[in-house]
Write an enzyme that holds these catalytic residues in place. Structure first.
Site, PDB file in Angstrom:
ATOM      1  N   CYS A  51     -59.042 -59.703  26.726  1.00  0.00           N
ATOM      2  CA  CYS A  51     -60.393 -60.575  25.908  1.00  0.00           C
ATOM      3  C   CYS A  51     -60.238 -60.686  23.800  1.00  0.00           C
ATOM      4  O   CYS A  51     -59.823 -59.818  23.440  1.00  0.00           O
ATOM      5  CB  CYS A  51     -61.119 -60.151  26.367  1.00  0.00           C
ATOM      6  SG  CYS A  51     -62.446 -61.131  25.958  1.00  0.00           S
TER       7      CYS A  51
ATOM      8  N   PRO B 152     -60.576 -61.013  36.121  1.00  0.00           N
ATOM      9  CA  PRO B 152     -62.334 -61.141  35.321  1.00  0.00           C
ATOM     10  C   PRO B 152     -62.131 -62.230  34.639  1.00  0.00           C
ATOM     11  O   PRO B 152     -61.490 -62.711  33.646  1.00  0.00           O
ATOM     12  CB  PRO B 152     -62.003 -59.560  35.078  1.00  0.00           C
ATOM     13  CG  PRO B 152     -60.184 -59.584  34.242  1.00  0.00           C
ATOM     14  CD  PRO B 152     -59.415 -60.151  35.246  1.00  0.00           C
ATOM     15  N   MET B 153     -63.483 -62.305  34.959  1.00  0.00           N
ATOM     16  CA  MET B 153     -64.220 -63.599  33.126  1.00  0.00           C
ATOM     17  C   MET B 153     -65.362 -63.865  33.538  1.00  0.00           C
ATOM     18  O   MET B 153     -65.840 -63.724  34.660  1.00  0.00           O
ATOM     19  CB  MET B 153     -63.923 -64.568  34.145  1.00  0.00           C
ATOM     20  CG  MET B 153     -62.032 -65.403  34.208  1.00  0.00           C
ATOM     21  SD  MET B 153     -62.074 -66.762  34.929  1.00  0.00           S
ATOM     22  CE  MET B 153     -61.881 -67.303  36.979  1.00  0.00           C
TER      23      MET B 153
ATOM     24  N   GLY C 143     -51.958 -65.649  33.662  1.00  0.00           N
ATOM     25  CA  GLY C 143     -51.825 -67.120  32.887  1.00  0.00           C
ATOM     26  C   GLY C 143     -51.166 -67.925  33.089  1.00  0.00           C
ATOM     27  O   GLY C 143     -49.567 -67.954  33.305  1.00  0.00           O
TER      28      GLY C 143
END
Ligand SMILES: Cc1cc2nc3c(=O)[nH]c(=O)nc-3n(C[C@H](O)[C@H](O)[C@H](O)COP(=O)(O)O)c2cc1C
Length: 326
Positions: free
Chosen positions: A100, A16-17, A201
């Site tokens: 986040c 998710p971004m 990551g």
């Protein structure tokens, strides 16, 4: 990888971004091989649910299944309500954001700030799992800071609370995006729980994806920034994991068709003026490292219509092969 009733195949997932993984981008990544795409985070605060931005984030019309929506917040009751609301609007999988580090999110003790308070984490997870009939997943970092890497404790809480899968970004909240992701904590988390674990990551190539899966024992990799401007990285990783061979990047004809369909989806989804504006950042990523990128960016950022943006895009990309995943 199995998440509730959903088989996630290939085990390569779009992270998710916020500001990136809108519906047009998710649909594109799915088409180019992602096994699952998670939406941008949506707020758990009901006062914001009826803004135009929230309305667009809830639009899943035509999106391939399973539809995964991320929610962010700090209050168990509010998050449970948000989960219910999103399931009523088509979500088939709810993801909770505790990964986040953005100030906007952490200031109100949401996102990765929650990792400091394990009792609150448990209350949130239990409330959300009890609220909806769909699988609930959790996204975390390895801990609050390097002195407080409590990822294993959080993972055990997640499993005990009925979380269906856990995505772990191999940095602490205090690391922000600095340094390199580490995978030892993800391996320790995978060894500690029985639920599926997604390793996240710095996965930026098929070889790196295979290395991270090997090093962590994770069930899937989650790719964020490396998919910006390279959504075909999903099929490249999937192909490499399945065969050990490397796929060539799309040639100019396919590149043009991918970009043009992405731009047209943006115009259709947001309307022409916002669509053209949002397309600029994607075009900036698509042309990164290309010869002539600077001149193309300057020219394409100066035009205001879809027709001109498409014309310049076709003219630039039909001459160039796209970037291979590193
Ligand atoms: C522009 C941007 C927006 C992001 N927004 C979110 C978000 O809304 N929710 C979330 O859990 N993580 C968010 N992240 C973190 C990513 O999901 C991912 O964990 C992180 O980028 C590390 O993966 P990568 O190295 O593959 O990019 C965001 C990252 C970026 C770069």
């Amino acid at each position: 990888m199995q998440i509730g009733p959903f088989r996630i195949d290939p085990p390569v997932v779009l992270a998710p971004m916020a500001g990136v993984t809108d519906k047009p981008f998710r649909v594109l990544c799915k088409r180019l091989g992602a096994g699952l795409c998670v939406s941008e985070m949506t707020t758990a605060d009901p006062r914001l649910w009826h803004s135009q931005k929230s309305r667009l984030r809830r639009d899943h019309e035509g999106e391939p299944e399973p539809i995964a929506v991320q929610i962010a917040g700090y209050d168990p009751h509010m998050l449970a309500e948000a989960a219910r609301f999103n399931v009523d609007h088509g979500a088939q999988l709810i993801d909770i954001n505790m990964g986040c580090p953005a100030k906007k999110v952490c200031r109100v003790d949401a996102g990765s700030a929650l990792l400091r308070d394990e009792a609150l984490v448990a209350r949130i997870l239990e409330a959300v799992v009890a609220a909806v009939p769909v699988p609930v997943t959790l996204k975390v970092r390895t801990g609050w800071d390097r002195q407080h890497r409590n990822g294993v404790a959080i993972a055990r809480i997640a499993e005990a609370s009925g979380i269906a899968a856990l995505a772990v970004h191999g940095r602490t909240r205090a690391d922000l995006y600095q340094g390199e992701a580490e995978y030892e904590t993800i391996a320790a988390i995978k060894a500690a729980v029985g639920i599926p674990v997604l390793a996240n990551g710095d996965v930026d190539s098929p070889v790196k994806a295979a290395m991270v899966l090997r090093a962590t024992g994770a069930d899937a990799v989650m790719v964020g920034r490396a998919a910006q401007g390279r959504p075909w990285i999903f099929r490249e990783i999937a192909h490499y994991l399945a065969t050990g061979d490397t796929l060539p990047p799309p040639g100019p004809a396919e590149a043009c068709s991918i970009l043009v369909s992405h731009l047209e989806d943006l115009y259709a989804f947001y309307g022409e003026v916002p669509g053209v504006r949002i397309a600029r950042k994607h075009l900036g990523w698509y042309c990164k490292d290309h010869p002539g990128a600077e001149a193309f960016r300057a020219a394409v950022n100066a035009v205001a219509t879809a027709a001109e943006q498409l014309r310049l895009t076709r003219a630039h990309f039909e001459r160039l092969p796209l970037r291979r995943a590193a």
